[in-house]
Design an enzyme around this catalytic site. Sequence first.
Site, PDB file in Angstrom:
ATOM      1  N   TRP A 102       0.817  -1.217   0.000  1.00  0.00           N
ATOM      2  CA  TRP A 102       0.000   0.000   0.000  1.00  0.00           C
ATOM      3  C   TRP A 102       0.847   1.262   0.000  1.00  0.00           C
ATOM      4  O   TRP A 102       0.539   2.224  -0.703  1.00  0.00           O
ATOM      5  CB  TRP A 102      -1.006  -0.011   1.156  1.00  0.00           C
ATOM      6  CG  TRP A 102      -2.073  -1.039   0.913  1.00  0.00           C
ATOM      7  CD1 TRP A 102      -2.255  -2.208   1.596  1.00  0.00           C
ATOM      8  CD2 TRP A 102      -3.071  -1.039  -0.119  1.00  0.00           C
ATOM      9  NE1 TRP A 102      -3.297  -2.923   1.049  1.00  0.00           N
ATOM     10  CE2 TRP A 102      -3.815  -2.231   0.002  1.00  0.00           C
ATOM     11  CE3 TRP A 102      -3.400  -0.152  -1.153  1.00  0.00           C
ATOM     12  CZ2 TRP A 102      -4.876  -2.552  -0.847  1.00  0.00           C
ATOM     13  CZ3 TRP A 102      -4.461  -0.472  -2.007  1.00  0.00           C
ATOM     14  CH2 TRP A 102      -5.184  -1.652  -1.852  1.00  0.00           C
ATOM     15  N   ASP A 176      -1.209   6.419   6.480  1.00  0.00           N
ATOM     16  CA  ASP A 176      -2.345   5.668   5.953  1.00  0.00           C
ATOM     17  C   ASP A 176      -2.628   4.605   7.005  1.00  0.00           C
ATOM     18  O   ASP A 176      -1.887   3.629   7.129  1.00  0.00           O
ATOM     19  CB  ASP A 176      -1.975   5.037   4.608  1.00  0.00           C
ATOM     20  CG  ASP A 176      -3.032   4.059   4.105  1.00  0.00           C
ATOM     21  OD1 ASP A 176      -4.051   3.864   4.807  1.00  0.00           O
ATOM     22  OD2 ASP A 176      -2.838   3.486   3.019  1.00  0.00           O
ATOM     23  N   LYS A 200     -12.903  -1.390   7.295  1.00  0.00           N
ATOM     24  CA  LYS A 200     -12.256  -2.457   8.053  1.00  0.00           C
ATOM     25  C   LYS A 200     -12.734  -2.432   9.500  1.00  0.00           C
ATOM     26  O   LYS A 200     -13.467  -3.304   9.934  1.00  0.00           O
ATOM     27  CB  LYS A 200     -10.739  -2.356   7.954  1.00  0.00           C
ATOM     28  CG  LYS A 200     -10.257  -2.664   6.533  1.00  0.00           C
ATOM     29  CD  LYS A 200      -9.293  -1.659   6.056  1.00  0.00           C
ATOM     30  CE  LYS A 200      -8.816  -1.748   4.640  1.00  0.00           C
ATOM     31  NZ  LYS A 200      -8.993  -2.888   3.810  1.00  0.00           N
TER      32      LYS A 200
END
Length: 373
Positions: A102, A176, A200
């Site tokens: 990511w 992030d 999530k």
Amino acid sequence: MSLRPFNFSAGPAALPEEVLRQVAGEMLDWQGSGMSVMEMSHRGAEFTSIATAAEADLRELLQVPANFRILFMQGGGLAENAIVPMNLSKGGKVDFVVSGSWSKKSAEEAKRYADAAVAASSSDSKFTTLPALSTWQLRRDAAYVHLCSNETIDGVEFHELPDLKALGCDAPLVIDCSSHQLSRSIDWSRVGLAFGGAQKNIGPAGLTLVFVREDLLGHAMSICPSAFDFKVVAEAKSMYNTPPTFGIYVAGLVFQWLKRFSYAGKTGVAAIEQRNIDKAQLLYAALDASAMFENRVAVDCRSRMNIPFYLSGKFNTETLTQAFLTGAKERQLLQLKGHKSVGGMRASIYNAMPLEGVQALVAYLKDFEAQYG
Ligand code: PMP
């Protein structure tokens, strides 16, 4: 105890059953308003009360300081990979710490808007470690430093955020935190901006949370769409355009659930953090003790949320991996397939996963090994 299967999806992921039941109960008529939350004006009194409470509860849970704004946005983590450089870089230098898939993606996207450089990377270890602080090559005049505090695919987590000042760097840190936000407390003194998709730990997909220090507002590049300009969004209290109202409502219920949550004599985020530590320890201990399964991440940076694991050595075949996944489903252990880029298995054990879910997975690992090992 729940009769629902245990869902190990990396996201969109399991939500607390209590919250889903409340959403179901309020679906046709939210608290006597005669409307579903989906049918309300985002500017009406009803939805305003929902959004205000959600923000206040989130602020309380994470002890977000007064000089940070909380924005409810859209576009997910991937949109933030463009939105953040458009807002913070002024087209100048930005540094990235690449610790997995990511953060690598974030660095690539930022190149479209800024002079993005990789300051450190753990690609040599195939992202099974974090880049040692001593190797970080931060540029003095970088507008910010970006890292992914929990790599969802690689299963690598920063258990402590770096103190950039101690590294001689005055730039704000951007994190992030998509896949572990709200799983533990955040040291805001080390952060300038944090972002993450809700799907999530927080609620349905479609809502993105941004926590931004006030002095970082108002620097957007002229190409930045108004709806993605942090200052515009902040001034409009996340209502510049129609926000993802249903997502904010469900997230608000998750925040209330977390405020009520207690475990090991603690409440709220401290309680969920403790349970997350216990769940992760249980699963890693079982993997480490096994002669058939393995997790490849260095012990000091193993994620508490996303635990990739593989069949080891001679057991690592497609047939056995498939047998494992099929057997798991039969035992009501869902969505354990690893990310397509790395294969194998992955157990995502976010806040809503009870200890019993991890115990059930550990029991299955042992039974599978007894049968095929
Ligand atoms: N960052 C991280 C750490 C993620 O886990 C994800 C999604 N799995 C993303 C970014 C991308 O988020 P989205 O799909 O919400 O754009």
